[in-house]
Design a protein around this motif. Structure first.
Motif, PDB file in Angstrom:
ATOM      1  N   ASP A 211       0.802  -1.222   0.000  1.00 32.76           N
ATOM      2  CA  ASP A 211       0.000   0.000   0.000  1.00 32.76           C
ATOM      3  C   ASP A 211       0.835   1.273   0.000  1.00 32.76           C
ATOM      4  N   ARG A 212       2.173   1.156  -0.060  1.00 34.75           N
ATOM      5  CA  ARG A 212       3.004   2.351   0.003  1.00 34.75           C
ATOM      6  C   ARG A 212       2.768   3.281  -1.195  1.00 34.75           C
ATOM      7  N   GLU A 215      -0.158   5.379  -0.473  1.00 38.90           N
ATOM      8  CA  GLU A 215       0.181   6.433   0.482  1.00 38.90           C
ATOM      9  C   GLU A 215       0.848   7.610  -0.221  1.00 38.90           C
ATOM     10  N   ASN A 228       0.259  10.596   5.891  1.00 40.29           N
ATOM     11  CA  ASN A 228      -0.854   9.676   6.115  1.00 40.29           C
ATOM     12  C   ASN A 228      -0.515   8.807   7.306  1.00 40.29           C
ATOM     13  N   THR A 230      -0.939   4.991   9.053  1.00 40.12           N
ATOM     14  CA  THR A 230      -1.314   3.600   8.811  1.00 40.12           C
ATOM     15  C   THR A 230      -1.589   2.918  10.145  1.00 40.12           C
ATOM     16  N   GLU A 232      -3.055  -0.992  11.951  1.00 33.61           N
ATOM     17  CA  GLU A 232      -3.514  -2.374  11.814  1.00 33.61           C
ATOM     18  C   GLU A 232      -4.680  -2.662  12.747  1.00 33.61           C
ATOM     19  N   SER A 253      -2.919  -6.104   2.008  1.00 29.82           N
ATOM     20  CA  SER A 253      -2.179  -5.397   3.059  1.00 29.82           C
ATOM     21  C   SER A 253      -2.959  -5.440   4.367  1.00 29.82           C
ATOM     22  N   PHE A 255      -2.792  -3.394   6.715  1.00 28.47           N
ATOM     23  CA  PHE A 255      -2.809  -2.051   7.282  1.00 28.47           C
ATOM     24  C   PHE A 255      -3.816  -1.191   6.527  1.00 28.47           C
ATOM     25  N   ILE A 257      -4.925   2.812   5.584  1.00 23.98           N
ATOM     26  CA  ILE A 257      -4.383   4.161   5.471  1.00 23.98           C
ATOM     27  C   ILE A 257      -5.462   5.140   5.921  1.00 23.98           C
TER      28      ILE A 257
END
Length: 477
Positions: A211-212, A215, A228, A230, A232, A253, A255, A257
């Protein structure tokens, strides 16, 4: 060839070519209807579909289908007998390939240029586990998983409201990855939502593994700070949505955002809202920890380089140079370098070797280095306090920024002392005031100052008033 043909064999051959004759693509041919006059083929990827669902709810009803009908009406009749909550008709091969790689099964018929897609996916996933990086002494312990649908399920169980909106998007040219933009209708800041939707709509990449990339696109600018957040924890995501923020979950992912993410968010934790104690002191202590982590090595270097003559010889020997090989600046650099290696190695080596690594590091960095007169004991204590205080907020988005600021201020202190630190801090604050997270000033509500939003910044206000208040953000313009 973009559209499905009426010739079944040609369609099967074309799909095989689209998948480059991969061995796990299965074509199950069958005959059904009166006197088995109808020919069809079920196409799917072995290993990612639930074979029992396919057998019981698709294949068996088709084989038992014996109605007579006009040729053109066969698709509608088949649609009625397939026992599945999600059946759709398609006309292009692109729709079929997209469905197959997502664990669905495609059904093609002889003499028809329309296909059917049936939901049969069965992905392997880990069970719901404790959130390891954001543990709290009280409150929910479950964390998000790698499966998007599971995460939405968890979130829906926490937010039982029709205001919860999920916007699904598929991103990727070679491999499509599903992402969900999540917000509370009527509560979300419309300016933030429009900014997120606009930036995501302009994203064009071949594939998404993590997911980077999402972001970075939502941030919209380069910065040493994470613009941003993140998490969990589904409860943290739910709380952010109630505050008018936007959440994004990427399939694959564990996580989520959250945007906008402000500087003050790094000092807030879930247990602030679950525990009675520490409403005023806890966040203040975290802020002090942040200051110490960034400035302490620089202050130590400044005192040794520019202010030794103000102290007695006894104090100088106890806290500063006492014949060590390395001066203060290089002591700090040496220790920071070794501890960075230690942290990096901790995440790379097998868990069974961590104790051995810690033992070797303690010998090399601690007693041996001091005994050999390479570093001063006070320098070792300084770096120890620096890293202990950094762990107070290391999981909340400021870890990379703190490491960068620590190095820059250490470099400034070595040449310019306290004057340089004051000037550097002023430049840093001016830099931070120009940062925006999805259009919202990063230092809000401190800069620009907004008194009504201070009830949940450096202290945690009354829970009832927090739950009943509507958060607002400065105008994006």
């Amino acid at each position: 060839m973009d559209h499905i043909e009426k010739n079944l064999e040609n369609n099967i051959q074309h799909i095989n070519n689209l998948f480059h004759q991969t061995s796990d693509l299965v074509v199950r041919k069958l005959k059904f209807g009166m006197e088995k006059s109808e020919h069809a083929a079920i196409i799917y990827i072995d290993g990612i579909i639930d074979s029992e669902i396919l057998q019981v709810f698709v294949i068996k009803p088709l084989l038992n289908f014996t109605k007579t009908s006009e040729k053109n009406n066969i698709i509608n009749l088949v649609n009625e007998v397939i026992v599945s909550p999600n059946v759709q008709t398609v006309t292009t091969f692109q729709e079929i390939t997209d469905a197959i790689v997502n664990g669905k099964s495609a059904i093609l018929f002889e003499g028809h240029d329309i296909g059917m897609i049936v939901e049969t996916a069965k992905w392997n996933e880990r069970s719901i586990e404790e959130a390891l990086g954001e543990r709290t002494p009280k409150g929910p312990v479950i964390g998000l998983t790698e499966k998007l649908k599971t995460n939405i399920n968890i979130l829906r169980s926490m937010i039982k409201s029709p205001k919860l909106c999920i916007e699904n998007k598929e991103i990727g040219l070679i491999s499509k990855t599903q992402i969900s933009v999540i917000y509370m209708n009527g509560i979300v800041d419309k300016g933030v939502l429009e900014k997120v939707q606009s930036r995501l709509s302009n994203l064009s990449v071949n594939y998404i593994i993590e997911d980077r990339i999402i972001e970075e696109v939502i941030e919209g600018q380069k910065s040493i700070f994470n613009l941003n957040k993140t998490t969990e924890r589904p409860d943290v995501l739910a709380s952010a949505l109630y505050e008018g923020k936007v959440g994004i979950i990427v399939d694959g992912s564990p996580f989520a955002i959250i945007t906008p993410s402000l500087f003050i968010d790094a000092f807030q934790t879930p247990d602030d809202y679950y525990l009675k104690a520490g409403r005023v002191t806890t966040r203040f202590i975290r802020f002090i920890g942040f200051i110490l982590s960034v400035y302490l090595p620089a202050i130590y270097v400044t005192l040794e380089n520019f202010h030794q003559n103000k102290y007695s010889q006894k104090v100088v020997k106890s806290f500063f140079s006492d014949g060590e090989l390395l001066p203060a600046f290089w002591e700090m650099m040496f220790l920071l370098f070794l501890l960075k290696i230690l942290i990096d190695a901790t995440f790379r080596i097998p868990k069974s070797s961590i104790i051995l690594l810690s033992l070797v590091a303690a010998i090399v960095i601690g007693e041996t280095a001091v005994t050999a007169k390479i570093i001063h004991p006070a320098g070792l204590i300084t770096i120890g306090i620096t890293f202990l205080t950094s762990f107070v907020i290391i999981y909340r988005g400021l870890a990379d920024a703190m490491a960068t600021m620590r190095f820059l201020f250490l470099l400034i202190a070595n040449f310019f002392g306290f004057t340089g630190l004051i000037a550097g801090t002023t430049i840093l604050i001016l830099y931070m005031t120009n940062l925006k997270s999805a259009g919202v000033p990063y230092l809000s509500p401190l800069i620009p100052f907004r008194y009504e939003e201070l009830k949940d910044t450096l202290y945690r206000g009354d829970l009832k008033s927090l739950l009943n208040s509507k958060h607002s953000y400065p105008d994006n313009n």
